[in-house]
Design an enzyme around this catalytic site. Structure first.
Site, PDB file in Angstrom:
ATOM      1  N   GLY A  46       0.827  -1.194   0.000  1.00  0.00           N
ATOM      2  CA  GLY A  46       0.000   0.000   0.000  1.00  0.00           C
ATOM      3  C   GLY A  46       0.865   1.249   0.000  1.00  0.00           C
ATOM      4  N   GLN A  51       2.921  10.022   1.271  1.00  0.00           N
ATOM      5  CA  GLN A  51       4.207   9.322   1.258  1.00  0.00           C
ATOM      6  C   GLN A  51       5.039   9.681   0.032  1.00  0.00           C
ATOM      7  OE1 GLN A  51       2.287   5.277   2.152  1.00  0.00           O
ATOM      8  NE2 GLN A  51       4.279   5.111   3.134  1.00  0.00           N
ATOM      9  N   CYS A  88       5.822  -0.214   7.066  1.00  0.00           N
ATOM     10  CA  CYS A  88       5.458   0.939   6.245  1.00  0.00           C
ATOM     11  C   CYS A  88       6.648   1.327   5.377  1.00  0.00           C
ATOM     12  CB  CYS A  88       5.084   2.100   7.162  1.00  0.00           C
ATOM     13  SG  CYS A  88       4.647   3.622   6.295  1.00  0.00           S
ATOM     14  N   LEU A  89       6.395   1.639   4.116  1.00  0.00           N
ATOM     15  CA  LEU A  89       7.483   2.023   3.210  1.00  0.00           C
ATOM     16  C   LEU A  89       8.180   3.298   3.680  1.00  0.00           C
ATOM     17  CD1 LEU A  89       5.877   1.240  -0.273  1.00  0.00           C
ATOM     18  CD2 LEU A  89       7.575  -0.107   0.980  1.00  0.00           C
ATOM     19  N   HIS A 130      -4.411   1.312   7.529  1.00  0.00           N
ATOM     20  CA  HIS A 130      -3.075   1.903   7.546  1.00  0.00           C
ATOM     21  C   HIS A 130      -2.972   3.062   6.546  1.00  0.00           C
ATOM     22  CE1 HIS A 130       1.498   1.323   7.688  1.00  0.00           C
ATOM     23  NE2 HIS A 130       1.321   2.128   6.647  1.00  0.00           N
ATOM     24  N   GLU A 131      -3.475   2.839   5.324  1.00  0.00           N
ATOM     25  CA  GLU A 131      -3.352   3.884   4.290  1.00  0.00           C
ATOM     26  C   GLU A 131      -4.259   5.076   4.590  1.00  0.00           C
ATOM     27  OE1 GLU A 131      -0.811   3.582   2.617  1.00  0.00           O
ATOM     28  OE2 GLU A 131      -0.527   1.441   2.937  1.00  0.00           O
ATOM     29  N   HIS A 134      -2.741   7.363   7.024  1.00  0.00           N
ATOM     30  CA  HIS A 134      -1.742   8.283   6.435  1.00  0.00           C
ATOM     31  C   HIS A 134      -2.387   9.587   5.970  1.00  0.00           C
ATOM     32  CE1 HIS A 134       2.161   6.334   6.229  1.00  0.00           C
ATOM     33  NE2 HIS A 134       1.660   5.221   5.713  1.00  0.00           N
TER      34      HIS A 134
HETATM   35 ZN    ZN Z   1       2.516   3.394   5.622  1.00  0.00          ZN
END
Ligand code: ZN
Length: 151
Positions: A46, A51, A88-89, A130-131, A134
């Protein structure tokens, strides 16, 4: 399409609240394409627009069943609770246990401007939460119960 630079924890942009998308123009379509490419390139499941430095309510997810594009997503119902590892990226190399609903229904708009609902369970429910977090400046580290040691 182009890869976008993934912002890392500590970058203020990850802490800002994103604005709704009012018109799906070519810039938004390009952003969706770039976000998908960037997510796949980084082996993520995701990616949310902040991000990649864009404060708009957009996210992409693929938990192995194909790309899901979310414009202005809103969680409309949740049920259950499960603690599992999350990463998380924007927080490379860190994983931790987070409590999330086991089932989530989200209302969103697709790239053609059509509204739709998606219900996810397990990993997809986790990714949706999670997304969408963000988009409100919340990063999973805020919710970690315990970090997981990685070899
Ligand atoms: Zn994330």
């Amino acid at each position: 399409m182009a890869l976008r630079n993934i912002r890392k924890l500590g970058d203020d942009i990850l802490r800002k609240k994103c604005r709704p998308v009012e018109e799906i123009d070519n810039r938004i379509l390009t952003l969706l394409d770039d976000m998908a490419q960037t997510m796949y390139d980084a082996n993520g499941v995701g990616l949310a627009a902040p991000q990649v430095g864009i404060l708009k309510r957009i996210a992409v997810i693929d938990v192995g069943d194909g790309i899901i594009e979310l414009i202005n997503p809103e969680i409309i119902s949740v049920s259950g609770s499960e603690i599992a590892d999350e990463g998380c990226l924007s927080v490379p190399g860190k994983y931790g246990k987070v409590d999330r609903p086991t089932k989530v229904t989200v209302h969103a708009t697709d790239r053609d401007g059509n509204q739709y609902e998606i219900t996810g369970e397990g990993l997809l429910a986790r990714a949706l939460c999670h997304e969408i977090d963000h988009l409100d400046g919340t990063v999973f580290v805020d919710k970690v119960i315990e970090y997981t040691e990685v070899d």
